[in-house]
Write a protein that holds these residues in place. Sequence first.
Motif, PDB file in Angstrom:
ATOM      1  N   GLU A  16       8.934 -81.638  17.154  1.00  0.00           N
ATOM      2  CA  GLU A  16       9.381 -80.256  17.175  1.00  0.00           C
ATOM      3  C   GLU A  16      10.711 -80.196  17.905  1.00  0.00           C
ATOM      4  O   GLU A  16      11.044 -81.112  18.663  1.00  0.00           O
ATOM      5  N   ASP A  17      11.471 -79.145  17.681  1.00  0.00           N
ATOM      6  CA  ASP A  17      12.715 -78.985  18.440  1.00  0.00           C
ATOM      7  C   ASP A  17      12.757 -77.598  19.035  1.00  0.00           C
ATOM      8  O   ASP A  17      12.230 -76.639  18.468  1.00  0.00           O
ATOM      9  N   LYS A  18      13.374 -77.522  20.229  1.00  0.00           N
ATOM     10  CA  LYS A  18      13.510 -76.248  20.918  1.00  0.00           C
ATOM     11  C   LYS A  18      14.926 -76.131  21.481  1.00  0.00           C
ATOM     12  O   LYS A  18      15.454 -77.095  22.039  1.00  0.00           O
ATOM     13  N   MET A  75      24.002 -83.351  16.246  1.00  0.00           N
ATOM     14  CA  MET A  75      23.824 -84.785  16.026  1.00  0.00           C
ATOM     15  C   MET A  75      22.483 -85.266  16.561  1.00  0.00           C
ATOM     16  O   MET A  75      21.763 -86.012  15.895  1.00  0.00           O
ATOM     17  N   LEU A  76      22.136 -84.838  17.778  1.00  0.00           N
ATOM     18  CA  LEU A  76      20.848 -85.230  18.340  1.00  0.00           C
ATOM     19  C   LEU A  76      19.710 -84.759  17.449  1.00  0.00           C
ATOM     20  O   LEU A  76      18.756 -85.503  17.188  1.00  0.00           O
ATOM     21  N   LEU A  77      19.801 -83.548  16.963  1.00  0.00           N
ATOM     22  CA  LEU A  77      18.739 -82.976  16.147  1.00  0.00           C
ATOM     23  C   LEU A  77      18.601 -83.706  14.814  1.00  0.00           C
ATOM     24  O   LEU A  77      17.486 -84.047  14.391  1.00  0.00           O
ATOM     25  N   SER A  78      19.715 -83.984  14.154  1.00  0.00           N
ATOM     26  CA  SER A  78      19.650 -84.652  12.850  1.00  0.00           C
ATOM     27  C   SER A  78      19.129 -86.082  12.983  1.00  0.00           C
ATOM     28  O   SER A  78      18.338 -86.545  12.159  1.00  0.00           O
ATOM     29  N   VAL A  79      19.571 -86.788  14.028  1.00  0.00           N
ATOM     30  CA  VAL A  79      19.070 -88.147  14.271  1.00  0.00           C
ATOM     31  C   VAL A  79      17.564 -88.122  14.536  1.00  0.00           C
ATOM     32  O   VAL A  79      16.815 -88.980  14.032  1.00  0.00           O
ATOM     33  N   VAL A 112      29.190 -87.362  22.544  1.00  0.00           N
ATOM     34  CA  VAL A 112      27.867 -87.724  22.047  1.00  0.00           C
ATOM     35  C   VAL A 112      28.041 -88.621  20.823  1.00  0.00           C
ATOM     36  O   VAL A 112      28.748 -88.246  19.881  1.00  0.00           O
ATOM     37  N   THR A 113      27.435 -89.783  20.836  1.00  0.00           N
ATOM     38  CA  THR A 113      27.581 -90.713  19.722  1.00  0.00           C
ATOM     39  C   THR A 113      26.265 -90.818  18.946  1.00  0.00           C
ATOM     40  O   THR A 113      25.170 -90.602  19.502  1.00  0.00           O
ATOM     41  N   LYS A 114      26.382 -91.159  17.700  1.00  0.00           N
ATOM     42  CA  LYS A 114      25.180 -91.310  16.879  1.00  0.00           C
ATOM     43  C   LYS A 114      24.307 -92.438  17.403  1.00  0.00           C
ATOM     44  O   LYS A 114      23.082 -92.298  17.503  1.00  0.00           O
ATOM     45  N   ILE A 115      24.927 -93.543  17.781  1.00  0.00           N
ATOM     46  CA  ILE A 115      24.131 -94.672  18.271  1.00  0.00           C
ATOM     47  C   ILE A 115      23.456 -94.320  19.599  1.00  0.00           C
ATOM     48  O   ILE A 115      22.322 -94.725  19.858  1.00  0.00           O
ATOM     49  N   GLY A 116      24.147 -93.530  20.437  1.00  0.00           N
ATOM     50  CA  GLY A 116      23.541 -93.095  21.688  1.00  0.00           C
ATOM     51  C   GLY A 116      22.325 -92.219  21.437  1.00  0.00           C
ATOM     52  O   GLY A 116      21.288 -92.361  22.101  1.00  0.00           O
TER      53      GLY A 116
END
Length: 332
Positions: free
Chosen positions: A199-201, A181-185, A142-146
């Motif tokens: 929201e996040d789940k 990473m997905l959540l922080s981005v 998983v990449t930050k840019i992705g």
Amino acid sequence: MTQITLIPGDGIGPEITEAVKAIFSAANVPVTWEEENAGQTTFDAKGELLPATLLASLEKNKVALKGPITTPVGKGFKSINVQLRQMYDLYANVRPAKTTPGITSRFENVNLVLFRENTEGLYSGLEIFDERLQIADSISRVTKIGCEKIVRAAFEYADRHGCKKVTVAHKANILKHAGAMLLSVSKEIAKDYPNIQMEDKIIDNMCMQLVMKPEQFDVIVTTNLFGDILSDLCAGLVGGLGVVSGANIGDNMAIFEAVHGSAPDIAGKGLANPTALLRSAIMMLHHIDLKDYAYKIETALDATLAHKEECTGDLGGSASTKEFTQNIIAKL
């Protein structure tokens, strides 16, 4: 006239492709088709799954409509869909799921769109097998840019369509890096869209919420494997894979597709339901800014779906593929 690459596919693909072509012709949609195929049929005929002529057509036209494709099983071939997504960085898999009058489902008022990251995660192809120890490792890259690209695409869609909320589905409580990473981005990008709630789940709770109260969701964004699973779940909320559209979208190319299988057992029998491919073609018309034609065809399709007797057998009717197509054309 806009030229579109048309990939009929395998099994029922050519039949449902012909249905879409007939409806587009009757609606006077200003597109021309450049037909190039891929998959099992092409492999049998030419010895190649992804012909160079198809790739050249895609690179020229930048937009394609694709029927269901069969990748030969058990021969070491990589999925054609995965190859195309990674080859052209089609990072956003977009899957709407909306309740339609006339289509039987357990829910009402479902109207959501899933954005699935399409090129990395557990589908990156980074696998290691230790023959001696009989241990298989699959690496989720998983990449930050992705993450930034797929989350930005989800928020941009929500902003354009007046959606109130974007839900981020993740497993950051266990996957401390790949999930986090997905959540922080997402939290950072959400700051650019103050009118949209984020929201996040956690993914397991997300699945439960979808089958209990799916009407609470607008736009959902998640990683590749989770998105693959959730997209079929969401299709099940509104009638199944035979009635939902799908698109693989990048910055420079878009491929719209029927997400169901090639159903070789009913190929050539006039039983195939073209709704999924037609709805994907309607998505394509919105993408190339032919919205009036999209609305016209969608209205005719929905009017037909409202009458079961005018639909194919899987929808509770008795119409053949061609009869169903003509019923839609009659309502244009």
